[in-house]
Design a protein around this motif. Structure first.
Motif, PDB file in Angstrom:
ATOM      1  N   SER A   9       0.821  -1.219   0.000  1.00 12.89           N
ATOM      2  CA  SER A   9       0.000   0.000   0.000  1.00 12.89           C
ATOM      3  C   SER A   9       0.853   1.266   0.000  1.00 12.89           C
ATOM      4  O   SER A   9       0.459   2.287  -0.546  1.00 12.89           O
ATOM      5  CB  SER A   9      -0.959   0.004   1.187  1.00 12.89           C
ATOM      6  OG  SER A   9      -0.242  -0.025   2.402  1.00 12.89           O
ATOM      7  N   ARG A  10       2.047   1.199   0.598  1.00 12.56           N
ATOM      8  CA  ARG A  10       2.910   2.399   0.629  1.00 12.56           C
ATOM      9  C   ARG A  10       3.326   2.815  -0.781  1.00 12.56           C
ATOM     10  O   ARG A  10       3.543   3.976  -1.044  1.00 12.56           O
ATOM     11  CB  ARG A  10       4.098   2.192   1.541  1.00 12.56           C
ATOM     12  CG  ARG A  10       5.199   1.393   0.921  1.00 12.56           C
ATOM     13  CD  ARG A  10       6.401   1.314   1.790  1.00 12.56           C
ATOM     14  NE  ARG A  10       6.371  -0.005   2.396  1.00 12.56           N
ATOM     15  CZ  ARG A  10       6.981  -0.324   3.499  1.00 12.56           C
ATOM     16  NH1 ARG A  10       7.676   0.555   4.141  1.00 12.56           N
ATOM     17  NH2 ARG A  10       6.933  -1.530   3.953  1.00 12.56           N
ATOM     18  N   LEU A  11       3.458   1.845  -1.707  1.00 13.47           N
ATOM     19  CA  LEU A  11       3.785   2.193  -3.090  1.00 13.47           C
ATOM     20  C   LEU A  11       2.599   2.837  -3.788  1.00 13.47           C
ATOM     21  O   LEU A  11       2.760   3.778  -4.565  1.00 13.47           O
ATOM     22  CB  LEU A  11       4.247   0.959  -3.853  1.00 13.47           C
ATOM     23  CG  LEU A  11       5.597   0.374  -3.455  1.00 13.47           C
ATOM     24  CD1 LEU A  11       5.906  -0.863  -4.275  1.00 13.47           C
ATOM     25  CD2 LEU A  11       6.692   1.400  -3.604  1.00 13.47           C
ATOM     26  N   ILE A  12       1.409   2.328  -3.519  1.00 11.48           N
ATOM     27  CA  ILE A  12       0.209   2.929  -4.106  1.00 11.48           C
ATOM     28  C   ILE A  12       0.042   4.354  -3.593  1.00 11.48           C
ATOM     29  O   ILE A  12      -0.290   5.262  -4.361  1.00 11.48           O
ATOM     30  CB  ILE A  12      -1.030   2.060  -3.785  1.00 11.48           C
ATOM     31  CG1 ILE A  12      -0.901   0.715  -4.518  1.00 11.48           C
ATOM     32  CG2 ILE A  12      -2.317   2.763  -4.190  1.00 11.48           C
ATOM     33  CD1 ILE A  12      -1.950  -0.305  -4.146  1.00 11.48           C
ATOM     34  N   GLN A  13       0.301   4.580  -2.303  1.00  8.53           N
ATOM     35  CA  GLN A  13       0.216   5.922  -1.731  1.00  8.53           C
ATOM     36  C   GLN A  13       1.220   6.872  -2.368  1.00  8.53           C
ATOM     37  O   GLN A  13       0.991   8.068  -2.443  1.00  8.53           O
ATOM     38  CB  GLN A  13       0.447   5.874  -0.219  1.00  8.53           C
ATOM     39  CG  GLN A  13      -0.664   5.193   0.540  1.00  8.53           C
ATOM     40  CD  GLN A  13      -0.307   4.952   1.997  1.00  8.53           C
ATOM     41  OE1 GLN A  13       0.828   5.140   2.418  1.00  8.53           O
ATOM     42  NE2 GLN A  13      -1.293   4.521   2.766  1.00  8.53           N
ATOM     43  N   ARG A  14       2.338   6.344  -2.833  1.00  5.57           N
ATOM     44  CA  ARG A  14       3.362   7.176  -3.473  1.00  5.57           C
ATOM     45  C   ARG A  14       3.119   7.356  -4.959  1.00  5.57           C
ATOM     46  O   ARG A  14       3.925   7.937  -5.662  1.00  5.57           O
ATOM     47  CB  ARG A  14       4.744   6.577  -3.254  1.00  5.57           C
ATOM     48  CG  ARG A  14       5.067   6.352  -1.816  1.00  5.57           C
ATOM     49  CD  ARG A  14       6.187   7.059  -1.213  1.00  5.57           C
ATOM     50  NE  ARG A  14       7.261   7.469  -2.058  1.00  5.57           N
ATOM     51  CZ  ARG A  14       7.886   8.622  -1.887  1.00  5.57           C
ATOM     52  NH1 ARG A  14       7.522   9.431  -0.945  1.00  5.57           N
ATOM     53  NH2 ARG A  14       8.878   8.949  -2.666  1.00  5.57           N
ATOM     54  N   GLY A  15       1.990   6.801  -5.466  1.00  6.10           N
ATOM     55  CA  GLY A  15       1.617   7.036  -6.848  1.00  6.10           C
ATOM     56  C   GLY A  15       2.016   5.956  -7.831  1.00  6.10           C
ATOM     57  O   GLY A  15       1.913   6.162  -9.037  1.00  6.10           O
ATOM     58  N   GLN A  43      16.167   0.083   2.324  1.00  8.11           N
ATOM     59  CA  GLN A  43      17.552   0.411   2.015  1.00  8.11           C
ATOM     60  C   GLN A  43      17.715   0.736   0.534  1.00  8.11           C
ATOM     61  O   GLN A  43      18.618   1.458   0.159  1.00  8.11           O
ATOM     62  CB  GLN A  43      18.469  -0.759   2.358  1.00  8.11           C
ATOM     63  CG  GLN A  43      18.704  -0.948   3.831  1.00  8.11           C
ATOM     64  CD  GLN A  43      19.587  -2.134   4.078  1.00  8.11           C
ATOM     65  OE1 GLN A  43      19.174  -3.249   3.854  1.00  8.11           O
ATOM     66  NE2 GLN A  43      20.783  -1.898   4.535  1.00  8.11           N
ATOM     67  N   VAL A  44      16.862   0.168  -0.282  1.00  5.47           N
ATOM     68  CA  VAL A  44      16.982   0.333  -1.730  1.00  5.47           C
ATOM     69  C   VAL A  44      16.210   1.543  -2.232  1.00  5.47           C
ATOM     70  O   VAL A  44      16.671   2.285  -3.081  1.00  5.47           O
ATOM     71  CB  VAL A  44      16.499  -0.946  -2.452  1.00  5.47           C
ATOM     72  CG1 VAL A  44      16.583  -0.780  -3.954  1.00  5.47           C
ATOM     73  CG2 VAL A  44      17.313  -2.133  -1.978  1.00  5.47           C
ATOM     74  N   ALA A  45      14.999   1.756  -1.723  1.00  4.97           N
ATOM     75  CA  ALA A  45      14.136   2.836  -2.192  1.00  4.97           C
ATOM     76  C   ALA A  45      13.753   3.751  -1.040  1.00  4.97           C
ATOM     77  O   ALA A  45      13.564   3.299   0.083  1.00  4.97           O
ATOM     78  CB  ALA A  45      12.886   2.255  -2.838  1.00  4.97           C
ATOM     79  N   ASP A  46      13.634   5.030  -1.326  1.00  5.92           N
ATOM     80  CA  ASP A  46      13.206   5.997  -0.330  1.00  5.92           C
ATOM     81  C   ASP A  46      11.693   6.122  -0.411  1.00  5.92           C
ATOM     82  O   ASP A  46      11.156   6.636  -1.375  1.00  5.92           O
ATOM     83  CB  ASP A  46      13.864   7.350  -0.591  1.00  5.92           C
ATOM     84  CG  ASP A  46      13.391   8.418   0.374  1.00  5.92           C
ATOM     85  OD1 ASP A  46      12.870   8.064   1.448  1.00  5.92           O
ATOM     86  OD2 ASP A  46      13.558   9.606   0.047  1.00  5.92           O
ATOM     87  N   PHE A  47      11.008   5.630   0.620  1.00  7.85           N
ATOM     88  CA  PHE A  47       9.560   5.706   0.647  1.00  7.85           C
ATOM     89  C   PHE A  47       9.073   6.928   1.421  1.00  7.85           C
ATOM     90  O   PHE A  47       7.907   7.045   1.728  1.00  7.85           O
ATOM     91  CB  PHE A  47       8.964   4.434   1.259  1.00  7.85           C
ATOM     92  CG  PHE A  47       9.189   3.228   0.408  1.00  7.85           C
ATOM     93  CD1 PHE A  47       8.531   3.089  -0.797  1.00  7.85           C
ATOM     94  CD2 PHE A  47      10.072   2.245   0.794  1.00  7.85           C
ATOM     95  CE1 PHE A  47       8.736   1.985  -1.600  1.00  7.85           C
ATOM     96  CE2 PHE A  47      10.283   1.134   0.002  1.00  7.85           C
ATOM     97  CZ  PHE A  47       9.608   1.010  -1.193  1.00  7.85           C
ATOM     98  N   GLY A  48       9.986   7.829   1.754  1.00  8.08           N
ATOM     99  CA  GLY A  48       9.605   9.052   2.441  1.00  8.08           C
ATOM    100  C   GLY A  48       9.175   8.837   3.874  1.00  8.08           C
ATOM    101  O   GLY A  48       8.507   9.663   4.456  1.00  8.08           O
ATOM    102  N   GLU A  49       9.567   7.731   4.460  1.00  6.57           N
ATOM    103  CA  GLU A  49       9.191   7.452   5.836  1.00  6.57           C
ATOM    104  C   GLU A  49      10.236   8.025   6.775  1.00  6.57           C
ATOM    105  O   GLU A  49      11.417   7.740   6.658  1.00  6.57           O
ATOM    106  CB  GLU A  49       9.075   5.943   6.058  1.00  6.57           C
ATOM    107  CG  GLU A  49       8.006   5.312   5.221  1.00  6.57           C
ATOM    108  CD  GLU A  49       8.030   3.800   5.323  1.00  6.57           C
ATOM    109  OE1 GLU A  49       8.945   3.253   5.952  1.00  6.57           O
ATOM    110  OE2 GLU A  49       7.123   3.181   4.758  1.00  6.57           O
ATOM    111  N   ASP A  50       9.782   8.828   7.696  1.00  4.35           N
ATOM    112  CA  ASP A  50      10.692   9.375   8.698  1.00  4.35           C
ATOM    113  C   ASP A  50      10.787   8.401   9.859  1.00  4.35           C
ATOM    114  O   ASP A  50       9.927   7.570  10.071  1.00  4.35           O
ATOM    115  CB  ASP A  50      10.203  10.734   9.178  1.00  4.35           C
ATOM    116  CG  ASP A  50      10.289  11.782   8.079  1.00  4.35           C
ATOM    117  OD1 ASP A  50      11.133  11.617   7.194  1.00  4.35           O
ATOM    118  OD2 ASP A  50       9.511  12.740   8.112  1.00  4.35           O
ATOM    119  N   GLY A  51      11.824   8.526  10.641  1.00  4.63           N
ATOM    120  CA  GLY A  51      11.955   7.702  11.822  1.00  4.63           C
ATOM    121  C   GLY A  51      12.733   6.416  11.593  1.00  4.63           C
ATOM    122  O   GLY A  51      12.930   5.654  12.523  1.00  4.63           O
ATOM    123  N   SER A  52      13.179   6.174  10.372  1.00  2.00           N
ATOM    124  CA  SER A  52      13.995   4.987  10.142  1.00  2.00           C
ATOM    125  C   SER A  52      15.345   5.199  10.805  1.00  2.00           C
ATOM    126  O   SER A  52      15.968   6.239  10.640  1.00  2.00           O
ATOM    127  CB  SER A  52      14.197   4.741   8.653  1.00  2.00           C
ATOM    128  OG  SER A  52      12.983   4.461   8.032  1.00  2.00           O
TER     129      SER A  52
END
Length: 81
Positions: A9-15, A43-52
């Motif tokens: 779902s995080r990929l769908i949220q990113r368009g 590690q491979v893609a930036d999903f824009g998640e903070d707190g990692s």
């Protein structure tokens, strides 16, 4: 010649659209943890998640200072960057 792929779902949220033309699809080959230990999708893609947070084993080397500092890091997962 298009396929609907079940994606997180995080990929769908990113368009990312879940329908791909067959020419873009490849057979999935799972990650080999012996060759690439500790790899995860974040590690491979930036999903824009903070707190990692990443666990550092030790700093191997550095050069420069301030904003121009560059470090060589050994991560707890075993990678060196």
């Amino acid at each position: 010649n298009s396929y609907r792929v079940d994606i997180p779902s995080r990929l769908i949220q990113r368009g990312v659209h879940p329908v791909f033309h067959s020419s873009l699809l490849r057979v999935h080959v799972a990650n080999d943890d012996r060759l690439f230990p500790g790899r995860s999708e974040t590690q491979v893609a930036d999903f824009g998640e903070d707190g990692s947070e990443w666990a550092v084993d030790k700093i191997l080397a550095h050069k420069g200072k301030g904003l121009a500092a560059v470090f060589e890091i050994k991560w707890k997962a075993g990678d060196v960057t």
